[in-house]
Design an enzyme around this catalytic site. Structure first.
Site, PDB file in Angstrom:
ATOM      1  N   ARG A  88       1.059  -1.059  -0.170  1.00  0.00           N
ATOM      2  CA  ARG A  88      -0.376  -0.144   0.012  1.00  0.00           C
ATOM      3  C   ARG A  88       1.141   1.585   0.398  1.00  0.00           C
ATOM      4  NH1 ARG A  88      -2.328   0.459   4.687  1.00  0.00           N
ATOM      5  NH2 ARG A  88      -2.155  -2.332   5.788  1.00  0.00           N
ATOM      6  N   TYR A 222      -1.621  -3.449  -7.327  1.00  0.00           N
ATOM      7  CA  TYR A 222      -1.284  -3.693  -6.242  1.00  0.00           C
ATOM      8  C   TYR A 222      -2.517  -4.308  -4.823  1.00  0.00           C
ATOM      9  CZ  TYR A 222      -0.524  -5.182  -1.074  1.00  0.00           C
ATOM     10  OH  TYR A 222      -0.967  -5.270  -0.655  1.00  0.00           O
ATOM     11  N   GLY A 224      -3.970  -3.683  -2.050  1.00  0.00           N
ATOM     12  CA  GLY A 224      -4.417  -2.828  -1.342  1.00  0.00           C
ATOM     13  C   GLY A 224      -5.058  -1.340  -1.691  1.00  0.00           C
ATOM     14  N   LYS A 231      -9.504  -1.437   1.019  1.00  0.00           N
ATOM     15  CA  LYS A 231      -9.401  -0.724   2.119  1.00  0.00           C
ATOM     16  C   LYS A 231      -9.895   0.561   1.419  1.00  0.00           C
ATOM     17  CE  LYS A 231      -7.451  -2.352   5.125  1.00  0.00           C
ATOM     18  NZ  LYS A 231      -6.577  -4.247   5.335  1.00  0.00           N
ATOM     19  N   CYS A 274       0.740  -8.526  11.291  1.00  0.00           N
ATOM     20  CA  CYS A 274       1.502  -8.376  12.458  1.00  0.00           C
ATOM     21  C   CYS A 274       0.399  -9.737  13.543  1.00  0.00           C
ATOM     22  CB  CYS A 274       1.031  -7.155  13.622  1.00  0.00           C
ATOM     23  SG  CYS A 274       2.318  -5.759  13.429  1.00  0.00           S
ATOM     24  N   GLY A 275       0.143 -10.834  12.676  1.00  0.00           N
ATOM     25  CA  GLY A 275      -0.442 -12.114  13.072  1.00  0.00           C
ATOM     26  C   GLY A 275      -2.080 -11.875  13.095  1.00  0.00           C
ATOM     27  N   LYS A 276      -2.802 -10.911  12.187  1.00  0.00           N
ATOM     28  CA  LYS A 276      -4.010 -10.803  12.713  1.00  0.00           C
ATOM     29  C   LYS A 276      -4.790 -12.434  11.568  1.00  0.00           C
ATOM     30  CE  LYS A 276      -5.549  -7.391  11.172  1.00  0.00           C
ATOM     31  NZ  LYS A 276      -6.372  -7.628   9.583  1.00  0.00           N
TER      32      LYS A 276
HETATM   33  C1  SPV Z   1      -3.438  -5.401   4.902  1.00  0.00           C
HETATM   34  O1  SPV Z   1      -2.277  -4.236   4.452  1.00  0.00           O
HETATM   35  O2  SPV Z   1      -3.565  -4.002   6.145  1.00  0.00           O
HETATM   36  C2  SPV Z   1      -3.710  -5.628   4.405  1.00  0.00           C
HETATM   37  C3  SPV Z   1      -3.817  -5.746   2.617  1.00  0.00           C
HETATM   38  O3  SPV Z   1      -5.491  -6.734   4.658  1.00  0.00           O
HETATM   39  S1  SPV Z   1      -4.327  -4.810   1.589  1.00  0.00           S
HETATM   40  O4  SPV Z   1      -5.518  -5.286   1.094  1.00  0.00           O
HETATM   41  O5  SPV Z   1      -2.930  -3.787   1.060  1.00  0.00           O
HETATM   42  O6  SPV Z   1      -4.599  -3.501   2.869  1.00  0.00           O
HETATM   43 MN    MN Z   2      -5.912  -5.751   6.326  1.00  0.00          MN
END
Ligand code: SPV
Ligand code: MN
Length: 631
Positions: A88, A222, A224, A231, A274-276
């Site tokens: 992102r 990409y 994100g 997002k 971070c492990g989500k």
């Molecule tokens: C994140 O980066 O928090 C994601 C993937 O879940 S993205 O679609 O890049 O946001």
């Molecule tokens: Mn995310």
């Protein structure tokens, strides 16, 4: 007005496609499509309904147009983003604001007029030689108070295909909707492609118009930055929900069963990487969602839904031991999109998959071989750290039966987690809702990762793990969060976890699977089945309980020394964080006084404990004191 917009398309796009649009009879959609068509100048337009035929058309075109390649396993494809387009781009993601709206220094924004001019200029003619795809989706379960209609326009069949896996189809919902229903709209173009990837990354822009609920994204592939419903819609969701008194959060939702089979639903907010997802996928649990949740108050309870129906997950470290369910999905036939992995002979490989990788193949840098370096001389990883997989949750063995329930699930607890090497204990419960929201959620810091472009490992303020998506000022967000508990019979219990705590020599203090113990403890605390030790910062587990849980959950011994090291209260670090967080909020306008008093009370408790026990306080000392007090 509606017929005017349709008329601008008549004769210019295929009559069959026009019919599908006309059938919806939605003037705002027609206007959006007509405007995108005139601006982006595609060669043709495809309007997709929810029919199997239209979805197959999208899937097929992703391959025929070279955006995805079929892999050896049936249903599997791979997509590559450009080497500079692997995460992102937060710098170039901006809210477009009218002159009288201010969101504070933490929110990346610019004037709406200037932003629209810039991004429309970049989009002008961007679809020449390409087909424009128009898709309709429903965020959240269908026919629900949570349902949010969305319209995506893109020139990328990879984006359209990914969204078919990730989101619930919504053409039928548009047919039924009335004209005034709020629709989130997304316009994306990958721009000029060179070797299949966006060529003009310097012109990469993601601009969010909160007034009109439209997001523009250009010169990027990409996910994100491009999957409008992920997002980008999350940012529109945050803005809408705070206006209406509910929450849009960067949270997983899981069902955690106890021994008698009762399932407690827990949500968890973690920054990216971070492990989500791995917490959401823990064995024995059922998954509702792994990334984005809508939370609403219904009859005195908090109910949550997964906005999505698929996972766009990090593939690094998915292996048969640590993530068996996803590993299975990625190594057996079924629909899956891999992105930015290494491919050799039609087989995808990724770092941490538990087997040796080939020394050459195709990856996000093109032809790759071991030792290949990038333009700055750094070695190129075989698969990118932020390489991803895209699958439907319904295809997974652990899909929760309420995944698509229009009523959502009841939230028993909320976890806040970050990448924190030196402050917080591995798991802790807050004293109450406001204490949790303010000292855990609003005070969250996390070290940056490869999910966003820029340097890694830098400690950053990230309230509720949601800063990247915060389409509101901090004071509004904090106020609304605190108020969210008003009128609840029993607000969800709030916890923090920290999987990344290290010792003085930089070694992680916990194993990958210890999170399973923390989640079990959390479930038992929510159901009031386990005691805890009160510390200046919250309630932590008792040694005897962890010893038992490590045995029953992981079959492992857990020594008193481990407990002591992991759960030591690090007062200098805790106090320094309070100072940092306080000074951040002091620079903002309108922050509730309750935030400052809550932080201050925590500071006083920490100082008192430090004066009594020293800077680094063993939990064993506290438990002895507690026993003496009680005795
Ligand atoms: C994140 O980066 O928090 C994601 C993937 O879940 S993205 O679609 O890049 O946001
Ligand atoms: Mn995310």
């Amino acid at each position: 007005m509606s017929s005017n917009h349709i008329d601008t398309l008549r004769g210019k796009i295929d009559a069959l496609q026009l019919e599908k649009l006309e059938a919806l009879n939605k003037p705002r959609v027609n206007e959006f499509v007509a405007d995108a068509f005139q601006l982006c100048k595609p060669d043709s337009v495809f309007i997709a309904t929810d029919s199997a035929e239209d979805i197959e058309y999208v899937r097929r075109n992703a391959i025929e147009r070279g955006e995805e390649k079929a892999l050896a396993m049936e249903g599997h494809t791979v997509h590559f983003d450009g080497i500079k387009d692997q995460g992102r781009d937060t710098k170039n993601t901006r809210y477009l604001l009218p002159p009288d709206v201010h969101l504070g220094e933490h929110i990346n924004h610019m004037s709406k007029q200037a932003g629209l001019e810039e991004v429309r200029d970049l989009l002008d003619g961007s679809m020449a030689g390409k087909e424009m795809v128009v898709r309709f989706y429903c965020l959240g379960p269908k026919d629900s108070i949570f349902s949010q209609l969305c319209c995506q326009i893109t020139d990328s069949f990879y984006v359209a295909h990914s969204e078919d896996l990730l989101y619930r189809p919504g053409y039928d919902d548009f047919l039924k909707a009335d004209e005034h229903q709020v629709v989130f709209r997304f316009l994306h173009s990958a721009g000029v492609l060179e070797n299949g990837v966006s060529a003009n990354v310097d012109g990469r822009r993601m601009y969010i118009d909160l007034e009109d609920n439209i997001v523009y994204s250009v010169n990027t592939q990409y996910g994100g930055n491009t999957l409008g419903l992920k997002k980008l819609a999350m940012r529109l969701g945050v803005s809408r929900s705070l206006r209406e008194g509910w929450l849009t959060e960067h949270m997983f939702i899981v069902g955690v069963p106890n021994e008698s089979g009762k399932v407690t639903y827990i949500t968890g907010a973690f920054p990216s990487m971070c492990g989500k997802t791995s917490t959401a996928m823990l064995e024995g649990q059922s998954i509702v969602g792994d990334d984005i949740a809508y939370l609403k108050k219904v009859d005195g309870e908090v109910r949550a839904v997964n906005v999505e129906r698929g996972i766009f997950g990090i593939i690094a470290d998915v292996n048969p031991t640590d993530d068996p369910i996803i590993y299975e999905a990625l190594t057996t036939p079924g629909e899956a999109i891999f992105s930015n992995v290494l491919v050799k002979d039609g087989v995808p490989y990724w770092i941490g998959m538990g087997e040796e990788l080939p020394r050459e193949g195709i990856n996000f840098s093109g032809e790759w071989h071991e030792g290949k370096t990038d333009s700055s001389g750094k070695p190129i990883s075989p698969s990118h750290k932020n390489a991803r997989y895209t699958v439907k949750i319904n295809d997974l063995a652990n899909c929760d039966p309420h995944m698509d329930d229009p009523a959502g699930v009841q939230v028993g607890g909320i976890i806040f987690g970050g990448r924190d090497s030196d402050i917080s204990v591995p798991v802790e419960q807050s004293f109450n809702w406001t204490h949790g929201v303010l000292t855990k959620g609003a005070s969250l810091e996390s070290e940056t990762t490869a999910a966003t472009l820029g340097s890694e490992g830098v400690r950053e303020f990230n309230p509720m793990s949601n800063l990247d998506f915060l389409a509101a000022s901090l004071d509004t967000y904090i106020h609304k969060y605190i108020e969210f508990a008003d009128g609840l019979d029993k607000p969800p219990a709030i916890f923090s976890v920290n999987y990344f705590l290290k010792d003085k020599d930089g070694r992680y203090l916990n194993g990958m699977m210890d999170k399973k113990v923390w989640i079990t403890w959390i479930e038992k605390r929510i159901n009031r089945e386990m005691g805890a030790l009160e510390t200046p910062t919250g309630f932590i587990p008792l040694y005897k309980d962890l010893k038992e849980l490590f045995k029953s959950v992981l079959g492992k011994e857990y020594s008193e020394d481990q407990y002591k090291e992991q759960f030591t209260i690090r007062t200098p670090e805790q106090l320094a964080r309070i100072d940092r967080i306080e000074s951040i909020y002091r620079r903002e306008w309108g922050i509730p006084e309750l935030l400052f008093t809550t932080l201050d009370r925590q500071r006083v408790r920490l100082e008192k404990a430090r004066n009594e026990f020293g800077e680094y306080i063993s939990p064993l000392l506290l438990s002895q004191k507690l026993m003496m007090d009680q005795g």
